[in-house]
Structure formats: structure tokens, C-alpha cells
Motif scaffolding. Structure first.
Motif, short mmCIF file in Angstrom:
data_model
loop_
_atom_site.label_atom_id
_atom_site.label_comp_id
_atom_site.label_asym_id
_atom_site.label_seq_id
_atom_site.Cartn_x
_atom_site.Cartn_y
_atom_site.Cartn_z
N ILE A 24 0.87 -1.16 0.13
CA ILE A 24 0.03 -0.21 0.04
C ILE A 24 0.84 1.14 -0.14
O ILE A 24 0.41 2.44 -0.12
CB ILE A 24 -0.97 0.00 1.19
N GLU A 25 2.14 0.92 -0.07
CA GLU A 25 3.25 2.18 -0.08
C GLU A 25 4.23 1.85 -0.76
O GLU A 25 4.65 0.70 -1.19
CB GLU A 25 3.63 2.68 1.59
N ASP A 26 5.12 3.03 -1.10
CA ASP A 26 6.35 2.88 -1.68
C ASP A 26 7.32 2.11 -0.90
O ASP A 26 7.40 2.30 0.30
CB ASP A 26 6.89 3.88 -2.31
N TRP A 27 8.14 1.26 -1.45
CA TRP A 27 9.20 0.39 -0.57
C TRP A 27 10.45 0.79 -1.60
O TRP A 27 10.86 0.32 -2.51
CB TRP A 27 9.17 -0.99 -0.26
N ASN A 28 11.34 2.08 -0.90
CA ASN A 28 12.68 2.29 -1.74
C ASN A 28 13.81 1.30 -0.96
O ASN A 28 14.45 1.85 -0.12
CB ASN A 28 12.75 3.48 -1.41
N LEU A 29 14.06 0.23 -1.72
CA LEU A 29 15.19 -0.62 -1.01
C LEU A 29 16.44 -0.57 -1.93
O LEU A 29 16.32 -0.03 -2.84
CB LEU A 29 14.65 -2.07 -1.10
N PRO A 30 17.51 -1.12 -1.17
CA PRO A 30 18.70 -0.96 -2.04
C PRO A 30 18.55 -1.63 -3.29
O PRO A 30 19.49 -1.33 -4.30
CB PRO A 30 19.56 -1.60 -1.02
#
Length: 680
Positions: A130-136
Motif C-alpha cells: 500500500i506504500e512505496d518501498w525504496n530498497l537498496p
């Protein structure tokens, strides 16, 4: 007095006043030697490293002319204008390091509440949330509605090269993505096994191929008893709460493989470092020594860019040891479980009050709008009070998971009862999450000396939706009501509870300072924190909530040299832009850790094919511990935190047994089976 002690104290005294525009000479007339005598001893002093920057945000005075930090070993010696620091150092050896000359140095960011193990499982999956996940490893954009979710899941399946590999996805939430059951997954693929883990980690949905492959048959599901039977639907491939535990021996060995766990823990560590975290804490994590050892293997080494602290799960410990009188002794044994850069905090423990925010299971004084929602206790009041009292008597700081206002009342009553019978100064009883509270409760929180650790992301993710269902517009806008808390001077820290929110402290600062919802509106503007207060909540006030403020949280003489290196000054941008500030890296206890390239994760290796699944799912018979989890399902309130000795379905309020799990996770259930798989 020895020469070593004299020179160390004299050096600290000489520079301890270096801060801001002026440096104060604190060497008094009673000093053992004059400044001239000190000069003869300079050659015995260690070399000082002076880091320069565009600005140094020390989280004390935050004077704008501080542009340098002097560091000796792993500690801060001073902060101030470069010329003044050099002048005061005199003949002591030093070097000026300009690595950060075009950056902003600020006190090291702290995430007060994380869950590395659950993050390891979820962040290595196909994230459609439901949200952005800005992962490496890349950006996973949010899926806002049913159409977007179905499209993303179909695209993920189509992109997999191995037709037999398992598709495992996390992030689905029925409040946003509509109903997804076996039929919808079969429409995507009847050949590829697909397993969906709900955003809350409380539900599993499997397609026909996954059910067949794992041997989850209608006959097996019909053999489930009690809650496990009620909370399992074979026709829909849907298993929740106790139903999850019932199918866990089939599912967990495939998902919680050693490769996924190891890869996921490294990803979680790198993710937090990339967000500028220097110190993190896990309150109430899984009570499993093998799992702790696995976490230590990744987080405790010299190469780890952050230090991680752990706080024991008092609910599980009480279920095992309260009645026999060994609760405190057994709790303190956990101090031996850490190593290197991981450690358990002494005299601190986590308890649980009411149900999960994501499940609309908070205990609230005003009923929900719809009859289908109701509050749950994770710890029944009698169980909670007995455990709270035992830890209070032993001098522990209690961190308590709380999401609804009735839980606030229960905790405050426990504090007041104990203060009246055994007064304690500075007990710092901590409200963890602070999902919803009434304004009148703020005064009592202040009077009783409690503090708050809040998750401001609840506002961003849930206020809009809960205005339509569950709470209604007025209460939904009052989620995480920090206005009256701040007005009364109550210390506030912020936390992510990752993966319950993105594990990025500057994102939490943005959420607390703006209270912007997914629709772009501001919910409860009176509860916004200033940027200064929100930054304190992820630095010095976060350290205070963990009783680490004498060591961490600000750039102050004698504290650890923990810095987060920012590309932009957070005081020089609009509050809405804080979450987008770049992180260059960190300094942990004097050692520089730049954010580097991250080894790409080959998801194909984490998606076992059918032959691997068949092999892994044919492990030896599970031990009694695992069998009890599967058979008994949820203990009243929170079986994922329960002990092997006490698995039972105890009735709770209104004759129901809780279906809310523990602190937003089913982590113990996963860990039990993962541990079994490892041993097998």
C-alpha cells in the motif's frame, strides 16, 4: 593521580566547552597543571580527527556556525567552528578530514523499533504493498487499488523465467486491494504455485497449485479443530490467525529457508544503513536463541554499519516463568544472547496491551462504526497487570504495545497503582505506537512520568481509509495524537516498526511534521510536530526512550561519534521535502560507512522450484513445540508470543479468542518452524 588519567581529563576539560560560536575555557584555577604544563604532555595525547562540513547539526543548541566535529577514537571531543577547534587543540596532534566538507553532519539517526527477522522475510518477497518501498535493490511502487494490485501481481508472475518456481508476495491489504482469494490467484496461474502474505503478516492466501504442491488438502483442513478450523477456508485458499499456524508446518520451511533468511537479514541491514540509521532497537522480538544467533551473524560483525539493541518479550517470558517465580532471573539471562554490535538492554522489557492497528483491533472506548470490527486484548488485563507489577518491582522500564485509548487507560492504571505502592523515579514507562488516545489522557501521561514512542506512518497510510470504515472521519484524523503530548512536554520518540512502516527515520520525520495522507490532505494538523521536534524524536529523544541518552543522540563531548551524513540541511528545505533528502552514509563510533553499492539479489534463487518445495516440505515430524503452535493456534490475545508450556485457547472478551496476533506479526510461528527446519 596517574599521568594517563590527568592528561585524559585535562584534554576533555580543555575542549568540552567547544560548541557553537564561542568556546568556554573550563580549566579552573584548581587544575593540577597550568596550560604551559599541559603543553609538555601533549605528545602523550592521541591524534584528533576533525571532520568539516557545511553544517553540523548537534541536536543540542544547533547553532548555525558549527561546521566541524573533533573526534578521538570512538568518541566526540568537541563540535564548533573549525578555526576555534584548531586554536584550542594547539599542539595536540590532529588532522582535518574534508570527506564531508560539502555535506551536512547530524547526530546519528535512531530507529527505536524494528523487526529484522520479519523484514528479512517480507523485503525479499515480491513487494506489492500500500506504500512505496525504496530498497537498496530497487524501488517498489505502491499499488493503490484492486486494479493496480492485480495488474502488478500478474506482471510479476509473467516475468518469472522458471515456470515451476514459487511466487511469494507480501503487501496485499484487503482494505485497499479488494478481495484476493484462491480464485483470483488461479486466474493469474493455475500452474505456478502462488503464496500471498498479507500486509499485516496475519493472513496467507494460496492458489490451487500451491495447495496441491504443499499437500494442504481439504481432508487436512477439515481435521483442524477450534479456531484453526474457524479461521481456515480451503475452498478460498485463505488462512488467517490460527489458520496460519495450522498450515505453517507446510508453508514455513519453503518460505523461511536459510538462504532467504540470510539474504533478507543482509538486505534489512543495508536498507537501514541506506536510510542513515546508526542505532536501532527491537522491542519484543521473537524469543528464539537460534534466530538471535542468525541475526547476530549479520548485525554483530565489525563490518556492520549500525548497532542494534534488543528488548525482551515479557509476555512470552511471563507465560513461561511468572508463576514459578523465575521471571526476572530468566529475563536477565537474555543479556548473554547478544555479541559484538548486538546486545540486549538491561532492565528493559516489552509488554503488549491491545490489538493491531492494521487490523482495526484496537480497544477503543467509542465503538467502531461497523459491527464487524471490535477490539482485542493481546494480554488479558489480569495477565497484563500481574506481569507489569512483577517487572515494576524489579526496577524494569516497561515498553508497552498500545493502539487504542482503552489500552492507554489500562497502562496508566497499572503505572498509578505501582507508583502508589512502590514509587519509582524516572521509570519511563513507554507507550509504543500510540495509535489512538483521548485528549484527556495526555495530562495523566505527563503526571505519571510516562513517555511516548509513536509511529506517525499510521496517519499517512490509514487515516483516509479509517475515515470511511472503522473509526469515522473525526477519530481517523486523530490517529497518533501527538499535539497534547508535545504541549505537556512529554518526551516523544518515533519508530518505524519495520516492516510495518518504511524503516527510514527521515520519512518518519516527514510523516510527523506534515501528517499528509495518501490522498494528499493533512489529517489532524494540530498534532503535527515541528521539524526540530521531529528530528529530536529520531535522535536524542529516541536515545532517551532507550536510556541511552548519555551515550547517543547528540554530538556532545564524551558521547559516541555517531553521525548521519546528509546531502541537504533539513532545516533549509520545506517540511514536505525532508523524506527526499539524500543520505551519503554514516559514521558509527568513529568509523566511516559510506552507502555503497548493494549486491543484486537473484530472486530466482529465493523462489524454490517444485522439486525443492517437495523436498523441503517432507521434513521429519515437527517437535511438540511446533505441533502445539499448529494445533492450538492463537493464545487468547497473542499466541505468537506465547510459550510452549501455555498453548491454549483461553476465552477473551465476549467469549471470543483473540484473532489479532502479536505486535503486527506472526513472527514466532515462522521462527519455530524455521528453527525446526534448520535442525532437521
Amino acid at each position: 593521580m596517574s599521568k594517563t588519567k590527568l592528561t585524559r581529563r585535562a584534554a576533555l576539560s580543555l575542549l568540552s566547552g567547544v560548541s557553537g560560536a564561542a568556546l568556554v575555557n573550563v580549566v579552573g584555577s584548581n587544575a593540577a597543571s597550568s596550560l604551559q604544563d599541559l603543553g609538555s604532555q601533549i605528545e602523550t595525547l592521541p591524534e584528533v580527527t576533525v571532520y568539516t562540513a557545511k553544517r553540523v547539526i548537534n541536536m543540542e543548541g544547533n547553532e548555525p556556525d558549527i561546521d566541524s566535529v573533533a573526534v578521538v577514537g570512538d568518541r566526540v571531543l568537541a563540535a564548533g567552528p573549525l578555526a576555534k577547534i584548531i586554536e584550542r587543540l594547539g599542539q595536540q596532534p590532529f588532522r582535518v578530514d574534508e570527506t564531508f566538507s560539502d555535506k551536512v553532519i547530524m547526530a546519528g539517526l535512531i530507529d527505536q523499533h524494528v523487526h529484522p527477522f520479519l523484514a528479512a522475510l517480507t523485503l525479499t518477497s515480491e513487494i506489492i504493498s500500500i506504500e512505496d518501498w525504496n530498497l537498496p535493490t530497487g524501488l517498489s511502487k505502491a499499488a493503490a487499488n484492486s486494479e493496480e494490485y492485480q495488474s502488478r501481481l500478474s506482471a510479476a508472475e509473467a516475468a518469472m523465467n522458471d515456470p515451476d518456481a514459487l511466487l511469494f508476495s507480501w503487501g496485499y491489504h484487503h482494505f485497499f486491494h479488494g478481495e484476493v482469494r484462491r480464485a483470483q490467484l488461479d486466474a493469474i496461474s493455475r500452474a505456478r504455485p502462488i503464496i500471498i502474505l498479507h500486509r499485516s503478516a496475519h493472513e496467507l492466501i494460496l492458489n490451487t497449485a500451491a495447495l496441491d504442491l504443499l499437500g494442504i488438502t481439504e481432508e487436512l483442513v477439515n481435521s483442524f479443530e477450534g479456531l484453526a478450523s474457524e479461521q481456515s477456508n480451503f475452498a478460498e485458499g485463505h488462512f488467517y490467525e490460527a489458520g496460519v499456524f495450522a498450515v505453517l508446518p507446510k508453508v514455513a520451511p519453503v518460505l523461511a529457508t536459510p538462504q532467504r533468511l540470510g539474504t533478507g537479514l543482509k538486505l534489512t541491514r543495508d536498507y537501514m544503513h541506506r536510510a542513515g540509521v546508526t542505532v536501532a532497537a527491537e522491542p519484543g522480538g521473537v524469543l528464539s536463541r537460534p534466530l538471535q544467533q542468525a541475526t547476530n551473524a549479520v548485525f554483530s560483525g565489525d563490518d556492520s554499519p549500525l548497532r542494534t539493541y534488543f528488548i525482551p518479550d515479557g509476555k512470552s517470558l511471563a507465560a513461561l516463568h511468572l508463576e514459578d517465580g523465575t521471571l526476572i532471573e530468566e529475563t536477565e539471562k537474555l543479556l548473554d544472547w547478544g555479541e559484538g554490535k548486538t546486545a540486549f538492554l538491561p532492565k528493559q522489557v516489552k509488554l503488549f496491551a491491545d490489538g493491531a492497528m492494521y487490523s482495526l483491533a484496537m480497544q477503543v472506548s467509542q465503538p467502531y462504526q461497523e459491527d464487524e470490527f471490535h477490539g482485542e486484548w493481546i494480554m488479558q488485563p489480569d495477565e497484563f497487570n500481574a506481569t507489569f507489577d512483577a517487572y515494576w518491582e524489579a526496577g524494569f522500564q516497561l515498553h508497552v504495545h498500545q493502539t487504542g485509548d482503552l489500552a492507554v487507560d489500562m497502562i496508566l492504571d497499572a503505572v498509578e497503582r505501582n507508583m502508589r505502592r512502590m514509587p519509582r523515579p524516572d521509570h519511563r514507562t513507554t507507550f509504543v505506537h500510540f495509535g489512538y488516545a483521548r485528549e484527556d489522557q495526555a495530562a495523566r501521561i505527563a503526571e505519571l512520568g510516562c513517555i511516548v514512542s509513536a509511529n506517525p506512518y499510521y496517519v499517512t497510510a490509514l487515516s483516509d481509509r479509517y475515515g470511511d470504515i472503522g473509526l469515522g472521519p473525526e477519530r481517523a484524523d486523530d490517529i497518533v495524537p501527538l499535539g497534547p503530548i508535545k504541549a505537556r512536554g512529554i518526551p516523544i520518540s518515533l519508530h518505524s516498526d519495520v516492516p510495518m512502516a518504511p524503516g527510514e527515520p527521515l520519512f518518519l520525520v516527514w510523516a510527523a511534521a506534515n501528517r499528509t495522507t495518501v490522498s494528499g490532505r493533512v489529517a489532524g494538523p494540530e498534532h503535527r510536530l515541528s521539524v526540530q521536534d521531529a528530528l529530536r524524536a529520531v535522535t536524542i529523544d529516541a536515545a532517551q526512550s532507550l536510556r541511552l541518552e548519555t551515550e547517543l543522540g547528540s554530538i556532545t563531548p564524551g558521547k559516541f561519534a555517531n553521525f548521519t551524513i546528509l546531502e541537504t540541511d533539513p532545516f533549509e528545505v520545506e517540511a514536505d521535502a525532508i523524506k527526499d533528502i539524500g543520505i551519503w552514509g554514516t559514521v558509527l563510533e568513529g568509523e566511516i560507512f559510506p552507502v555503497g553499492s548493494v549486491e543484486e539479489i537473484d530472486k530466482a534463487l529465493l523462489a524454490p522450484a517444485k522439486d525443492v518445495i517437495r523436498r523441503e516440505s517432507k521434513l521429519p515430524e515437527a517437535p511438540a513445540h511446533t505441533a502445539l503452535v499448529a494445533q492450538k493456534g492463537m493464545l487468547a490475545g497473542c499466541s505468537c508470543c506465547a510459550s510452549p508450556a501455555s498453548f491454549a485457547c483461553t476465552p477473551s472478551v465476549a467469549g471470543r479468542t483473540s484473532t489479532v496476533g502479536c505486535c503486527g506479526t506472526n513472527a514466532l510461528g515462522w521462527a519455530v518452524v524455521a528453527e525446526w527446519a534448520t535442525r532437521a
